[in-house]
Design an enzyme around this catalytic site. Structure first.
Site, PDB file in Angstrom:
ATOM      1  N   TYR A 188      19.257  87.021 -87.209  1.00 52.92           N
ATOM      2  CA  TYR A 188      18.877  86.578 -85.872  1.00 52.92           C
ATOM      3  C   TYR A 188      20.121  86.005 -85.160  1.00 52.92           C
ATOM      4  O   TYR A 188      21.091  85.615 -85.814  1.00 52.92           O
ATOM      5  CB  TYR A 188      17.766  85.526 -86.003  1.00 52.92           C
ATOM      6  CG  TYR A 188      17.290  84.968 -84.689  1.00 52.92           C
ATOM      7  CD1 TYR A 188      16.626  85.774 -83.777  1.00 52.92           C
ATOM      8  CD2 TYR A 188      17.510  83.633 -84.369  1.00 52.92           C
ATOM      9  CE1 TYR A 188      16.194  85.262 -82.561  1.00 52.92           C
ATOM     10  CE2 TYR A 188      17.085  83.114 -83.165  1.00 52.92           C
ATOM     11  CZ  TYR A 188      16.432  83.927 -82.258  1.00 52.92           C
ATOM     12  OH  TYR A 188      16.019  83.421 -81.057  1.00 52.92           O
ATOM     13  N   THR A 190      21.181  83.351 -83.917  1.00 49.95           N
ATOM     14  CA  THR A 190      21.790  82.050 -84.218  1.00 49.95           C
ATOM     15  C   THR A 190      22.280  81.937 -85.664  1.00 49.95           C
ATOM     16  O   THR A 190      22.881  80.930 -86.033  1.00 49.95           O
ATOM     17  CB  THR A 190      20.770  80.917 -83.999  1.00 49.95           C
ATOM     18  OG1 THR A 190      19.642  81.179 -84.843  1.00 49.95           O
ATOM     19  CG2 THR A 190      20.331  80.813 -82.557  1.00 49.95           C
ATOM     20  N   LYS A 191      22.020  82.918 -86.491  1.00 50.03           N
ATOM     21  CA  LYS A 191      22.285  82.784 -87.927  1.00 50.03           C
ATOM     22  C   LYS A 191      23.776  82.957 -88.258  1.00 50.03           C
ATOM     23  O   LYS A 191      24.572  83.267 -87.389  1.00 50.03           O
ATOM     24  CB  LYS A 191      21.398  83.761 -88.697  1.00 50.03           C
ATOM     25  CG  LYS A 191      19.885  83.483 -88.493  1.00 50.03           C
ATOM     26  CD  LYS A 191      19.436  82.191 -89.152  1.00 50.03           C
ATOM     27  CE  LYS A 191      18.158  81.556 -88.647  1.00 50.03           C
ATOM     28  NZ  LYS A 191      16.960  82.335 -88.565  1.00 50.03           N
ATOM     29  N   ASN A 192      24.146  82.776 -89.542  1.00 47.03           N
ATOM     30  CA  ASN A 192      25.573  82.756 -89.908  1.00 47.03           C
ATOM     31  C   ASN A 192      26.293  84.059 -89.577  1.00 47.03           C
ATOM     32  O   ASN A 192      27.492  84.064 -89.353  1.00 47.03           O
ATOM     33  CB  ASN A 192      25.749  82.405 -91.380  1.00 47.03           C
ATOM     34  CG  ASN A 192      25.489  80.931 -91.651  1.00 47.03           C
ATOM     35  OD1 ASN A 192      24.842  80.251 -90.842  1.00 47.03           O
ATOM     36  ND2 ASN A 192      25.994  80.419 -92.759  1.00 47.03           N
TER      37      ASN A 192
END
Ligand SMILES: *Cc1c(COP(=O)(O)O)cnc(C)c1O
Length: 392
Positions: A188, A190-192
């Site tokens: 997604y 916002t993920k790393n």
């Protein structure tokens, strides 16, 4: 790091923007020009490269982590009458997917330091109907996998790991993604690392073959091969599968992001060290925990307020930071507080007291590879000055 007092930003500092370079943009454009835009060679390559990076036996690229958790439950045959134990401190999809297969979510409270599921409370929640445990490696800190694996062995339960935050992380030298029956990662925005929307499910080849069927209509062969030169029009549907496949546009993004992940992580660790150094001597703040035997993925920097030392609550603290143009977030509003779950299962806030109490004092600070030292200094100054302005 130097802190300038009363520095006020003139522009809003977003909580977690993606880190997209010209390389990702070129890779996506190249895919758009290639005649193969949905699941195909790039998705296959992304599965191979991701698996090699994690050390997983087999990997399945999907359109989300949520889809991965859903098909893991379906592939394990979990359904009506079954119970799945998960944590109240998670994004709501962990509970939603249990409802999707008609099973019952059972919550076990978290450990106060790591905010991951407490194995002792998991054990207390096991009944003859329990089929699986779904731990969440909260903020990137692995759950206590040894204790959970021992419970799973003893009671013949599956382990489905929600690894949306934990790319990459490890528990006692073992990479997350190589431990449980299924592990679901998220890409997604916002993920790393990101593919805008996307996910990856890892497991043994047998488990991933079964999940692959569930991920694409239950068709008994890779549908995308039907349209290639070697393909044939014939296929069979062997179960009522879902539509959770990843596109080659997403995989093109993912291949470049995966190559940049180690660099992203190095910067995340640097930012975390700088936050820890800046807040270590402030008695109104509690720093995130990191047990000595884990590799933390540092997806989130969750700061906890010692509310008895402040005259304002967490919501007011967030408002004060927002007034200084600092974007923050809260991870998470516990599952049992949401109206659907509260009403369906009659859960009260104090039923999972650790999750409830920690939720009330938590906020997540900006933590992403694009955050500059200057911007981080603004965040640190805003936090420390808000504490001093509202000390009891
Ligand atoms: C982001 C997130 C998910 C969902 O990931 P998607 O790829 O958006 O489905 C699942 N669990 C947790 C804990 C998350 O933070």
């Amino acid at each position: 790091m130097e802190q300038t007092s009363s520095r006020t930003r003139t522009t809003f500092l977003p909580f977690s923007p993606p880190s997209i370079s010209e390389e990702e943009i070129a890779a996506v454009v190249d895919t758009l020009r290639s005649d193969w835009i949905t699941t195909g060679p790039k998705t296959h390559q992304f599965e191979q490269d991701f698996g090699a990076y994690i050390g997983s036996q087999s990997s399945l690229a999907l359109n989300s982590c949520t889809g991965g958790l859903h098909i893991a439950l379906a592939a394990l045959g979990i359904g009506p009458g079954d119970e799945v134990i998960t944590t109240p401190t998670t994004f709501i999809c962990s509970a939603n997917v249990i409802e999707h297969v008609g099973a019952t979510p059972v919550l076990a409270d978290v450990e106060a330091d790591t905010l991951t599921i407490d194995p002792a409370r998991v054990e207390a929640a096991i009944t003859p109907r329990t089929k699986a445990i779904m731990p969440v490696h909260f903020a990137g800190h692995p759950a206590e996998m040894d204790a959970l694996l021992a419970l799973a062995r003893k009671h013949k339960l599956a382990i489905i790991e929600d690894a949306a935050h934990s790319l990459p992380s490890s528990y006692r030298g073992r990479r997350i993604g190589t431990i449980g029956d299924y592990t679901a990662f998220s890409f997604y925005a916002t993920k790393n690392m990101t593919t805008a929307e996307g996910g990856m499910l890892t497991g043994t080849p047998e488990r991933i073959d079964q999940a692959r069927l569930w991920s694409l209509h239950g068709m008994s062969r890779d549908a995308w091969k039907r349209y290639g030169a070697e393909g044939s029009w014939y296929y069979e549907v062997v179960l009522p599968g879902f539509k959770y496949n990843m596109t080659d546009i997403q995989a093109a993004l993912g291949l470049v992001q995966l190559g940049r992940l180690e660099g992203f992580q190095a910067r995340r660790r640097q930012i975390v060290a700088q936050y820890n150094a800046a807040f270590a001597n402030c008695d109104a703040l509690q720093l995130p925990a990191e047990r000595p035997y884990v590799e933390h993925a540092w997806h989130l920097y969750v700061l906890r307020l010692n509310l008895d030392m402040l005259t304002i609550n967490r919501a007011q603290f967030i408002d004060a930071l927002k007034a200084r143009n600092i974007g923050t977030s809260v991870h998470f509003i516990p599952v049992h507080l949401h109206p659907y779950y509260r009403d369906r299962y009659g859960w009260t806030p104090d039923q999972f007291p650790v999750a409830y109490e920690q939720y009330q004092r938590s906020l997540s600070l900006p933590l992403h590879p694009r955050l500059s030292d200057e911007e981080q200094a603004d965040v640190i100054a805003a936090v420390l000055e808000t504490v001093e302005a509202h000390r009891r």
